[in-house]
Design an enzyme around this catalytic site. Structure first.
Site, PDB file in Angstrom:
ATOM      1  N   ARG A  30      -2.804  -1.677  16.795  1.00  0.00           N
ATOM      2  CA  ARG A  30      -2.846  -0.438  17.562  1.00  0.00           C
ATOM      3  C   ARG A  30      -3.728  -0.636  18.789  1.00  0.00           C
ATOM      4  O   ARG A  30      -4.674  -1.418  18.769  1.00  0.00           O
ATOM      5  CB  ARG A  30      -3.406   0.701  16.702  1.00  0.00           C
ATOM      6  CG  ARG A  30      -2.411   1.224  15.674  1.00  0.00           C
ATOM      7  CD  ARG A  30      -2.990   2.362  14.855  1.00  0.00           C
ATOM      8  NE  ARG A  30      -4.024   1.890  13.973  1.00  0.00           N
ATOM      9  CZ  ARG A  30      -5.326   1.975  14.181  1.00  0.00           C
ATOM     10  NH1 ARG A  30      -5.783   2.576  15.265  1.00  0.00           N
ATOM     11  NH2 ARG A  30      -6.185   1.493  13.331  1.00  0.00           N
TER      12      ARG A  30
ATOM     13  N   TYR B 267       5.023  -2.877  17.879  1.00  0.00           N
ATOM     14  CA  TYR B 267       4.203  -3.171  16.702  1.00  0.00           C
ATOM     15  C   TYR B 267       3.860  -1.919  15.887  1.00  0.00           C
ATOM     16  O   TYR B 267       3.373  -0.924  16.445  1.00  0.00           O
ATOM     17  CB  TYR B 267       2.870  -3.858  17.098  1.00  0.00           C
ATOM     18  CG  TYR B 267       1.966  -3.904  15.901  1.00  0.00           C
ATOM     19  CD1 TYR B 267       2.153  -4.870  14.921  1.00  0.00           C
ATOM     20  CD2 TYR B 267       1.006  -2.912  15.687  1.00  0.00           C
ATOM     21  CE1 TYR B 267       1.407  -4.846  13.760  1.00  0.00           C
ATOM     22  CE2 TYR B 267       0.253  -2.892  14.531  1.00  0.00           C
ATOM     23  CZ  TYR B 267       0.457  -3.864  13.570  1.00  0.00           C
ATOM     24  OH  TYR B 267      -0.259  -3.831  12.424  1.00  0.00           O
TER      25      TYR B 267
ATOM     26  N   LYS C  61       0.954   7.023  12.093  1.00  0.00           N
ATOM     27  CA  LYS C  61      -0.287   7.573  12.645  1.00  0.00           C
ATOM     28  C   LYS C  61      -0.011   8.652  13.696  1.00  0.00           C
ATOM     29  O   LYS C  61      -0.749   9.631  13.792  1.00  0.00           O
ATOM     30  CB  LYS C  61      -1.143   6.460  13.264  1.00  0.00           C
ATOM     31  CG  LYS C  61      -1.380   5.275  12.355  1.00  0.00           C
ATOM     32  CD  LYS C  61      -2.188   5.616  11.134  1.00  0.00           C
ATOM     33  CE  LYS C  61      -2.454   4.322  10.380  1.00  0.00           C
ATOM     34  NZ  LYS C  61      -3.362   4.385   9.294  1.00  0.00           N
TER      35      LYS C  61
ATOM     36  N   HIS D 293      -6.617  10.757   6.743  1.00  0.00           N
ATOM     37  CA  HIS D 293      -6.410   9.309   6.621  1.00  0.00           C
ATOM     38  C   HIS D 293      -6.911   8.872   5.247  1.00  0.00           C
ATOM     39  O   HIS D 293      -7.917   8.180   5.122  1.00  0.00           O
ATOM     40  CB  HIS D 293      -7.194   8.620   7.744  1.00  0.00           C
ATOM     41  CG  HIS D 293      -6.834   7.189   7.950  1.00  0.00           C
ATOM     42  ND1 HIS D 293      -7.651   6.301   8.617  1.00  0.00           N
ATOM     43  CD2 HIS D 293      -5.734   6.470   7.589  1.00  0.00           C
ATOM     44  CE1 HIS D 293      -7.071   5.114   8.655  1.00  0.00           C
ATOM     45  NE2 HIS D 293      -5.927   5.188   8.041  1.00  0.00           N
TER      46      HIS D 293
ATOM     47  N   SER E 195      -9.049   1.821   8.892  1.00  0.00           N
ATOM     48  CA  SER E 195      -7.984   0.838   8.714  1.00  0.00           C
ATOM     49  C   SER E 195      -8.568  -0.504   8.269  1.00  0.00           C
ATOM     50  O   SER E 195      -9.614  -0.921   8.761  1.00  0.00           O
ATOM     51  CB  SER E 195      -7.229   0.642  10.027  1.00  0.00           C
ATOM     52  OG  SER E 195      -6.601   1.835  10.396  1.00  0.00           O
TER      53      SER E 195
ATOM     54  N   CYS F  70      -9.934  -1.469   5.472  1.00  0.00           N
ATOM     55  CA  CYS F  70     -11.147  -1.450   4.645  1.00  0.00           C
ATOM     56  C   CYS F  70     -10.808  -1.348   3.158  1.00  0.00           C
ATOM     57  O   CYS F  70     -11.662  -1.016   2.345  1.00  0.00           O
ATOM     58  CB  CYS F  70     -12.059  -0.297   5.040  1.00  0.00           C
ATOM     59  SG  CYS F  70     -12.904  -0.554   6.602  1.00  0.00           S
TER      60      CYS F  70
ATOM     61  N   ASP G 268      -2.473   5.559   2.325  1.00  0.00           N
ATOM     62  CA  ASP G 268      -2.954   5.659   3.713  1.00  0.00           C
ATOM     63  C   ASP G 268      -3.137   7.090   4.213  1.00  0.00           C
ATOM     64  O   ASP G 268      -4.106   7.371   4.905  1.00  0.00           O
ATOM     65  CB  ASP G 268      -1.972   4.924   4.641  1.00  0.00           C
ATOM     66  CG  ASP G 268      -2.547   4.648   6.023  1.00  0.00           C
ATOM     67  OD1 ASP G 268      -3.763   4.366   6.115  1.00  0.00           O
ATOM     68  OD2 ASP G 268      -1.797   4.704   7.013  1.00  0.00           O
TER      69      ASP G 268
ATOM     70  N   ARG H  74       1.133  -7.877   8.500  1.00  0.00           N
ATOM     71  CA  ARG H  74       1.415  -6.768   7.579  1.00  0.00           C
ATOM     72  C   ARG H  74       2.649  -7.011   6.734  1.00  0.00           C
ATOM     73  O   ARG H  74       3.544  -7.761   7.112  1.00  0.00           O
ATOM     74  CB  ARG H  74       1.660  -5.485   8.400  1.00  0.00           C
ATOM     75  CG  ARG H  74       0.480  -5.056   9.271  1.00  0.00           C
ATOM     76  CD  ARG H  74      -0.379  -4.073   8.559  1.00  0.00           C
ATOM     77  NE  ARG H  74      -1.618  -3.767   9.274  1.00  0.00           N
ATOM     78  CZ  ARG H  74      -2.424  -2.765   8.910  1.00  0.00           C
ATOM     79  NH1 ARG H  74      -2.127  -2.000   7.886  1.00  0.00           N
ATOM     80  NH2 ARG H  74      -3.548  -2.565   9.562  1.00  0.00           N
TER      81      ARG H  74
HETATM   82  O1  SAT Z   1      -0.911  -0.170  12.626  1.00  0.00           O
HETATM   83  S1  SAT Z   1      -1.074   0.955  11.699  1.00  0.00           S
HETATM   84  O2  SAT Z   1      -1.707   2.080  12.391  1.00  0.00           O
HETATM   85  O3  SAT Z   1       0.207   1.397  11.204  1.00  0.00           O
HETATM   86  C1  SAT Z   1      -2.019   0.495  10.387  1.00  0.00           C
HETATM   87  C2  SAT Z   1      -3.440   0.823  10.537  1.00  0.00           C
HETATM   88  O4  SAT Z   1      -4.055   0.485  11.532  1.00  0.00           O
HETATM   89  O5  SAT Z   1      -3.992   1.439   9.602  1.00  0.00           O
HETATM   90 MN    MN Z   2      -4.486   3.547   7.987  1.00  0.00          MN
END
Ligand code: SAT
Ligand code: MN
Length: 593
Positions: free
Chosen positions: A71, A199, A208, A228, A250, A252, A279, A376
């Site tokens: 991101r 991405y 998100k 979140h 994210s 963690c 998530d 991922r």
């Molecule tokens: O890239 S994502 O936002 O989907 C995953 C994350 O950063 O938690």
């Molecule tokens: Mn997340």
């Protein structure tokens, strides 16, 4: 053929078609036949690689451009009419200006390409807690990921009918040019526009962009919450299940916690953990006055590195069929995937995440990474061996506890409980964590990340805190979830982790549930209630009560610094900081005197 006669959708779609000028328009109906055709096409064009059909049936491999791997928070904008409404923690652009900029970038960008129209539901189709969106995209990768991460297709349009309550999402890959990459949310218009990325979180607009940024704003106006947070159910030997929602930044370990396997001793007694979500939580008060949560997603977009049989058996199992792998390494001998931490044997005949053929062991020995740290897997939730039977429950699950946490090498004890709701909101609002590879930028820097929502709150952060306080006011204190903070990442002076983490986090969850049920005492400290070390079950662990005391310790000097840091942090939000949070800060300071 359009899957709806909803005029608000058809009109909007016409505008998008005029703008981006595709060669054809394809509605995604959700059928396996259509998806299979699309997969075949992606394989034909080379956009995706089909993996070993025996070892990883139905699984695909994809790599993004090397500068499009996470991101981009500084290019993520909240485009509310007033800058004030986006607040000091968001990047903002005036909507007319943003629309013009984005339209100029996206204009004619689908030329010669197919426009895919994806109707999707966040949450079980037709649930009173669910919401609907349309994403148009010129990326097959997006279509196939959305087909895993959300509920898609005709049934979604049927559930929406003629309603105008849906989120508009335009994604245009353009040239994937980092200089012109923008991820823009228009909360007042229920709209999202994403350009020049291909991405994950930048382009799977249900995740998100919608389920957190837009939904948090909707929640404020409609009296619910988008958080979140993972959702897990903890089953005790009597078969009773208690649900916990937990917020971590994210990368963690939300996915690991959500799919935790209890230590042997617990397993023998009959304890189990069930995954509802890893998530995002959408949370609303139910008819009985308790808070209920659904997971709006339908799959897991998890960090691959570090995932293995031991660290997260269930996540790994979830990736064994129908999954998509992004930016991991490939094992060319058997056409499977590999990442750091999967096992100790990097493939000899390997392709690293950017596509270069390398000798894996040598490459790793030279200090390189075969998989990108933010690589991922996209895995269907139904694959998860510990998926909760309540996963599809349209009414969600009742929440007993909220847990906040981050990576803190020092300071935060393993676990503590807030004194009450408002103090719990303070604990969440002031949490901090060391940054990870999930976002572009430096890794390992401590930053405040309120409720793990810093990059995801669609409006003014202090108004969001106020929303939490206001929700608390509507709850009977006996029914309100109890609020906790955890830190799995405390390090000793030599830099070693002091707590084993992973499955052993069950021991902490056990204490949390016992606190919720009023079954165990706790020590009142300056910062809240900390466990007596005797009350955390250490059976089967190579750890003494004294070791534990070290991680439960509240270091007053460090906490004084922390309180000063919080005071400084609040300055940024001016007089918008809720009085209740200022009170909590004053109490903390006086407790530390
Ligand atoms: O890239 S994502 O936002 O989907 C995953 C994350 O950063 O938690
Ligand atoms: Mn997340």
């Amino acid at each position: 053929m359009a899957l709806t006669t909803n005029k608000t959708i058809l009109d909007w779609l016409d505008e998008q078609i005029k703008l981006v000028n595709p060669k054809e328009v394809v509605w995604i109906d959700g059928s396996e036949e259509q998806l299979e055709k699309i997969r075949e096409e992606a394989v034909k064009t080379g956009e995706m690689i089909k993996l070993n059909e025996d070892l990883l049936p139905g699984c695909l491999y994809h790599r993004t451009k090397p500068d499009d791997v996470a991101r981009v928070e500084d290019r993520t904008l909240i485009c509310s009419k007033k800058e004030e409404d986006a607040g000091p923690t968001n990047h903002w652009m005036e909507p007319t200006k943003a629309y013009k900029m984005l339209y100029d970038i996206a204009r004619n960008s689908y030329e010669g390409r197919t426009m895919y129209v994806i109707p999707y539901s966040m949450g079980p189709v037709g649930s009173p807690l669910s919401k609907i969106g349309i994403e148009v995209t010129d990326s097959i990768y997006v279509v196939l990921n959305m087909a895993i991460m959300t509920r898609i297709g005709k049934s979604v349009m049927d559930a929406l009918g003629d309603s105008n309550d849906w989120v508009r999402g335009l994604h245009a890959k353009c040239n994937v040019n980092a200089e012109e990459r923008w991820i823009c949310q228009f909360p007042e218009d229920n709209a999202i526009i994403s350009v020049n990325s291909a991405y994950g979180g930048n382009v799977l607009l249900g995740k998100k962009c919608f389920a957190l940024r837009i939904a948090s704003y909707q929640g404020k106006n409609e009296g619910w919450q988008a958080e979140h947070m993972l959702i897990l159910g903890l089953e005790n030997p009597q078969g009773e299940v208690k649900y916990i929602c937990a917020a971590f930044p994210s990368a963690c370990g939300k996915t690991n916690l959500a799919m935790l396997i209890p230590p042997e001793g617990y397993k023998k007694k009959g304890y189990k953990v069930w995954t509802v979500g890893d998530d995002i939580s959408w949370i609303r008060k139910g008819p009985d006055g308790r808070l209920y949560a659904i997971n709006p997603e339908n799959g897991f977009f998890g960090v691959a590195p570090g995932t293995n049989e031991k660290s997260n058996y269930n996540a790994l199992a979830s990736t064994k069929k129908g999954a998509i792998f992004t930016n991991v390494a490939r094992n060319l001998d058997n056409n499977t995937v590999w990442w750091e931490g999967l096992d100790k044997n990097p493939p000899v005949n390997a392709e690293e995440w950017k596509g270069a053929k390398v000798n894996g062991p040598d490459y790793v020995a030279e200090g390189n990474k075969l998989a990108h740290p933010n690589s991922r897997f996209t895995a269907p939730a139904v694959n998860c061996p510990c998926l909760s039977s309540e996963f599809e429950n349209p009414n969600g699950v009742p929440i007993s506890a909220f847990v906040f946490g981050g990576r803190r090498a020092k300071l935060a004890p393993l676990v503590y409980q807030s004194r009450d709701w408002n103090h719990g909101v303070f604990v969440g609002a002031t949490m901090a964590s060391e940054t990870t590879a999930a976002a572009a930028g430096a890794v390992g820097v401590v930053r405040r990340d309120p409720m793990a929502m810093l990059p995801f709150c669609g409006y003014h952060m202090a108004d969001y805190w106020q929303h939490w306080i206001d929700i608390g006011k509507t709850l009977d204190p006996d029914k309100a979830p109890k609020i906790f903070n955890v830190n799995w990442f405390r390090k000793d002076d030599e830099g070693n982790f002091m707590w084993p983490g992973f499955g052993d986090n069950m021991r902490v969850l056990d204490w949390i549930i016992q606190r919720c049920e009023g079954k165990v005492d706790a020590k009142e400290t300056e910062i809240g209630y900390v466990p007596y070390s005797k009350d955390i079950n250490l059976e089967g662990l190579d750890m003494t009560a004294e070791d534990l005391d070290k991680i439960l310790d509240v270091d007053k000097d460090l906490w004084k610094e922390e309180a000063d840091g919080i005071e400084e942090y609040f300055v940024k939000f001016g007089d918008k900081v809720p009085a209740e949070l200022r009170e909590s800060l004053a109490t903390l300071k006086s407790n530390l005197e």
